[in-house]
Design a protein around this motif. Structure first.
Motif, PDB file in Angstrom:
ATOM      1  N   LEU A  50       0.850  -0.932  -0.225  1.00  0.00           N
ATOM      2  CA  LEU A  50       0.128  -0.209   0.385  1.00  0.00           C
ATOM      3  C   LEU A  50       1.426   1.282  -0.380  1.00  0.00           C
ATOM      4  CD1 LEU A  50      -3.069   0.469   0.591  1.00  0.00           C
ATOM      5  CD2 LEU A  50      -2.910   1.739   2.438  1.00  0.00           C
ATOM      6  N   TYR A  51       1.814   1.528   0.670  1.00  0.00           N
ATOM      7  CA  TYR A  51       2.603   2.031   1.049  1.00  0.00           C
ATOM      8  C   TYR A  51       3.043   2.402  -0.242  1.00  0.00           C
ATOM      9  CZ  TYR A  51       7.208   4.467   0.986  1.00  0.00           C
ATOM     10  OH  TYR A  51       8.330   5.902   0.486  1.00  0.00           O
ATOM     11  N   TRP A  52       3.542   1.659  -0.586  1.00  0.00           N
ATOM     12  CA  TRP A  52       4.279   2.441  -2.876  1.00  0.00           C
ATOM     13  C   TRP A  52       2.837   2.414  -4.195  1.00  0.00           C
ATOM     14  CZ3 TRP A  52       9.199   3.582  -3.046  1.00  0.00           C
ATOM     15  CH2 TRP A  52      10.039   2.591  -2.089  1.00  0.00           C
ATOM     16  N   LEU A  53       1.911   2.019  -3.242  1.00  0.00           N
ATOM     17  CA  LEU A  53       1.225   2.017  -4.341  1.00  0.00           C
ATOM     18  C   LEU A  53       0.511   3.711  -3.966  1.00  0.00           C
ATOM     19  CD1 LEU A  53      -1.404   0.872  -6.030  1.00  0.00           C
ATOM     20  CD2 LEU A  53      -2.735   0.432  -4.393  1.00  0.00           C
ATOM     21  N   VAL A  54       0.496   3.832  -2.806  1.00  0.00           N
ATOM     22  CA  VAL A  54       0.200   5.790  -2.614  1.00  0.00           C
ATOM     23  C   VAL A  54       1.467   6.337  -3.161  1.00  0.00           C
ATOM     24  CG1 VAL A  54       0.150   7.508  -0.532  1.00  0.00           C
ATOM     25  CG2 VAL A  54      -0.742   5.102  -0.365  1.00  0.00           C
ATOM     26  N   GLN A  55       2.568   5.588  -2.984  1.00  0.00           N
ATOM     27  CA  GLN A  55       3.915   6.876  -4.386  1.00  0.00           C
ATOM     28  C   GLN A  55       3.330   6.433  -5.390  1.00  0.00           C
ATOM     29  OE1 GLN A  55       6.241   8.481  -1.643  1.00  0.00           O
ATOM     30  NE2 GLN A  55       5.088   7.217  -0.375  1.00  0.00           N
ATOM     31  N   ASP A  56       2.834   5.519  -5.636  1.00  0.00           N
ATOM     32  CA  ASP A  56       2.819   5.517  -7.193  1.00  0.00           C
ATOM     33  C   ASP A  56       2.044   6.418  -8.083  1.00  0.00           C
ATOM     34  OD1 ASP A  56       4.801   3.634  -7.924  1.00  0.00           O
ATOM     35  OD2 ASP A  56       3.536   1.729  -7.499  1.00  0.00           O
ATOM     36  N   ILE A  57       0.673   6.355  -7.269  1.00  0.00           N
ATOM     37  CA  ILE A  57      -0.579   7.178  -6.999  1.00  0.00           C
ATOM     38  C   ILE A  57       0.114   8.432  -7.558  1.00  0.00           C
ATOM     39  CG2 ILE A  57      -3.429   8.078  -7.040  1.00  0.00           C
ATOM     40  CD1 ILE A  57      -3.106   4.686  -6.032  1.00  0.00           C
ATOM     41  N   GLY A  58       0.411   8.710  -6.310  1.00  0.00           N
ATOM     42  CA  GLY A  58       0.589  10.431  -5.838  1.00  0.00           C
ATOM     43  C   GLY A  58       0.118  10.641  -3.992  1.00  0.00           C
ATOM     44  N   PRO A  59       0.752  10.929  -3.499  1.00  0.00           N
ATOM     45  CA  PRO A  59      -0.021  10.861  -2.124  1.00  0.00           C
ATOM     46  C   PRO A  59      -1.457  11.480  -1.576  1.00  0.00           C
ATOM     47  CG  PRO A  59       2.165  11.133  -1.278  1.00  0.00           C
ATOM     48  CD  PRO A  59       1.875  11.144  -2.952  1.00  0.00           C
ATOM     49  N   GLU A  60      -1.479  13.126  -2.618  1.00  0.00           N
ATOM     50  CA  GLU A  60      -1.794  13.844  -2.351  1.00  0.00           C
ATOM     51  C   GLU A  60      -3.588  12.885  -3.910  1.00  0.00           C
ATOM     52  OE1 GLU A  60      -3.036  16.451  -0.734  1.00  0.00           O
ATOM     53  OE2 GLU A  60      -0.615  16.273  -0.020  1.00  0.00           O
ATOM     54  N   ASP A  61      -3.378  12.557  -4.611  1.00  0.00           N
ATOM     55  CA  ASP A  61      -4.277  12.238  -5.072  1.00  0.00           C
ATOM     56  C   ASP A  61      -4.628  10.216  -4.456  1.00  0.00           C
ATOM     57  OD1 ASP A  61      -4.286  13.718  -7.169  1.00  0.00           O
ATOM     58  OD2 ASP A  61      -2.251  12.607  -7.973  1.00  0.00           O
ATOM     59  N   ALA A  62      -4.194  10.275  -3.979  1.00  0.00           N
ATOM     60  CA  ALA A  62      -4.353   8.858  -3.053  1.00  0.00           C
ATOM     61  C   ALA A  62      -4.929   9.189  -2.091  1.00  0.00           C
ATOM     62  CB  ALA A  62      -2.990   7.875  -2.773  1.00  0.00           C
ATOM     63  N   LEU A  63      -5.730  10.579  -1.445  1.00  0.00           N
ATOM     64  CA  LEU A  63      -6.432  10.395  -0.816  1.00  0.00           C
ATOM     65  C   LEU A  63      -7.462   9.541  -0.364  1.00  0.00           C
ATOM     66  CD1 LEU A  63      -6.117  14.527   0.456  1.00  0.00           C
ATOM     67  CD2 LEU A  63      -4.494  12.654   1.205  1.00  0.00           C
ATOM     68  N   PRO A  64      -8.552   9.257  -1.416  1.00  0.00           N
ATOM     69  CA  PRO A  64      -9.411   7.758  -1.356  1.00  0.00           C
ATOM     70  C   PRO A  64      -8.955   6.615  -0.628  1.00  0.00           C
ATOM     71  CG  PRO A  64      -9.434   9.334  -3.121  1.00  0.00           C
ATOM     72  CD  PRO A  64      -7.789   9.660  -2.931  1.00  0.00           C
ATOM     73  N   ILE A  65      -7.545   6.688  -0.890  1.00  0.00           N
ATOM     74  CA  ILE A  65      -7.242   4.843  -0.834  1.00  0.00           C
ATOM     75  C   ILE A  65      -7.050   5.636   0.566  1.00  0.00           C
ATOM     76  CG2 ILE A  65      -4.983   3.393  -0.772  1.00  0.00           C
ATOM     77  CD1 ILE A  65      -5.619   4.149  -4.086  1.00  0.00           C
ATOM     78  N   LEU A  66      -5.963   6.162   1.214  1.00  0.00           N
ATOM     79  CA  LEU A  66      -5.677   6.501   2.600  1.00  0.00           C
ATOM     80  C   LEU A  66      -7.023   6.071   3.717  1.00  0.00           C
ATOM     81  CD1 LEU A  66      -2.782   9.043   1.951  1.00  0.00           C
ATOM     82  CD2 LEU A  66      -2.393   7.162   2.376  1.00  0.00           C
ATOM     83  N   SER A  67      -8.117   7.079   3.064  1.00  0.00           N
ATOM     84  CA  SER A  67      -9.129   7.083   3.775  1.00  0.00           C
ATOM     85  C   SER A  67      -9.558   5.492   4.415  1.00  0.00           C
ATOM     86  CB  SER A  67     -10.486   7.853   2.817  1.00  0.00           C
ATOM     87  OG  SER A  67     -10.854   7.656   2.842  1.00  0.00           O
ATOM     88  N   LEU A 101      -5.766  13.479   7.646  1.00  0.00           N
ATOM     89  CA  LEU A 101      -6.849  14.469   8.817  1.00  0.00           C
ATOM     90  C   LEU A 101      -7.591  14.832   7.117  1.00  0.00           C
ATOM     91  CD1 LEU A 101      -7.838  16.282  11.113  1.00  0.00           C
ATOM     92  CD2 LEU A 101      -6.619  17.802  10.544  1.00  0.00           C
ATOM     93  N   SER A 102      -6.990  15.457   6.606  1.00  0.00           N
ATOM     94  CA  SER A 102      -7.849  15.508   5.224  1.00  0.00           C
ATOM     95  C   SER A 102      -8.277  14.431   4.379  1.00  0.00           C
ATOM     96  CB  SER A 102      -7.295  15.943   3.435  1.00  0.00           C
ATOM     97  OG  SER A 102      -6.757  17.085   4.767  1.00  0.00           O
ATOM     98  N   ALA A 103      -7.955  13.104   4.987  1.00  0.00           N
ATOM     99  CA  ALA A 103      -8.772  11.552   4.069  1.00  0.00           C
ATOM    100  C   ALA A 103      -9.503  11.196   5.209  1.00  0.00           C
ATOM    101  CB  ALA A 103      -7.613  10.235   4.350  1.00  0.00           C
ATOM    102  N   ASP A 104      -9.916  11.357   6.828  1.00  0.00           N
ATOM    103  CA  ASP A 104     -10.679  10.901   7.273  1.00  0.00           C
ATOM    104  C   ASP A 104     -10.448  11.774   8.636  1.00  0.00           C
ATOM    105  OD1 ASP A 104     -12.455   9.745   8.968  1.00  0.00           O
ATOM    106  OD2 ASP A 104     -12.031   7.968   8.058  1.00  0.00           O
ATOM    107  N   ALA A 105     -11.139  13.000   8.454  1.00  0.00           N
ATOM    108  CA  ALA A 105     -10.554  13.606  10.035  1.00  0.00           C
ATOM    109  C   ALA A 105     -10.672  12.592  11.406  1.00  0.00           C
ATOM    110  CB  ALA A 105     -11.129  15.085   9.736  1.00  0.00           C
ATOM    111  N   GLU A 106     -12.225  12.745  11.500  1.00  0.00           N
ATOM    112  CA  GLU A 106     -12.303  12.753  12.959  1.00  0.00           C
ATOM    113  C   GLU A 106     -12.097  10.763  12.899  1.00  0.00           C
ATOM    114  OE1 GLU A 106     -16.625   9.829  15.219  1.00  0.00           O
ATOM    115  OE2 GLU A 106     -16.516  11.812  13.772  1.00  0.00           O
TER     116      GLU A 106
END
Length: 197
Positions: A50-67, A101-106
């Motif tokens: 998942l770490y490498w996937l987030v890096q490939d997508i781009g951390p800002e673009d991967a916010l839905p995945i991080l959520s 925080l942007s991905a899922d604040a609570e």
């Protein structure tokens, strides 16, 4: 139906993960979001994948995945990216805490305070100055660079690049759990940085 949608519908979870990991970042994001159970799929990735996937997508673009990522996946990413040898990188903590925080604040508030309190307290200790208003003081006694949500604890952010995030963080925390907000501000001054690191 797009090609991505049709592929994600017919592949098994294992095949779909393999296809996602071997494809480009943009296709990977679309394939995950178009899958029948995106959260289950995201949480089925190993922390490293998942770490490498987030890096490939781009951390800002991967916010839905991080959520949709699990707490363990969050911890892996944060632990990997916020430490510079045995020292905490305040800018990296800021960047990744802002993203989560942007991905899922609570969920971030719960996770940060329960599962990463040492990192959170150390970050706050190094990032803010907290002053408690005395009875004979008025709000005008504090400079324009202080803000407050309760007119008791006044907060000044040391690095203005972190100002927006920390204002947002404390504002959300005060609404979410006011007692916890005050307890954190009371305790930040008592942090022993060497012990936490």
């Amino acid at each position: 139906m797009t090609k991505q949608k049709s592929i994600s519908k017919i592949l098994s979870n294992k095949e779909l993960k393999k296809e996602i990991l071997s494809g480009g970042g943009e296709n990977a994001l679309d394939m995950i979001l178009d899958s029948p159970a995106p959260a289950t799929l995201v949480q089925s990735f190993s922390e490293e994948d998942l770490y490498w996937l987030v890096q490939d997508i781009g951390p800002e673009d991967a916010l839905p995945i991080l959520s949709m990522a699990s707490n363990e996946q969050w911890r892996y990413i944060v632990d990997l990216l916020v430490w510079d040898r045995d020292r905490l990188s305040i800018d990296s903590v800021h960047t990744w805490f802002r993203r989560l925080l942007s991905a899922d604040a609570e969920r971030f508030l719960n996770w940060g305070l329960r599962e990463e309190p040492e990192v959170l307290y150390l970050y706050l200790y190094r990032s803010i100055e907290v002053r408690i208003k005395e009875e004979d003081e008025t709000p005008s006694d504090f400079g324009d660079d202080f803000f407050t949500f309760d007119e008791v604890f006044y907060i000044r952010v040391r690095d203005e690049r972190h100002q927006d995030f920390l204002k947002d963080f404390f504002g959300r925390l005060a609404k979410y759990n006011f007692e916890l907000y005050q307890r954190i501000l009371l305790n930040v001054g008592g942090v022993l940085p060497a012990g936490l690191e």
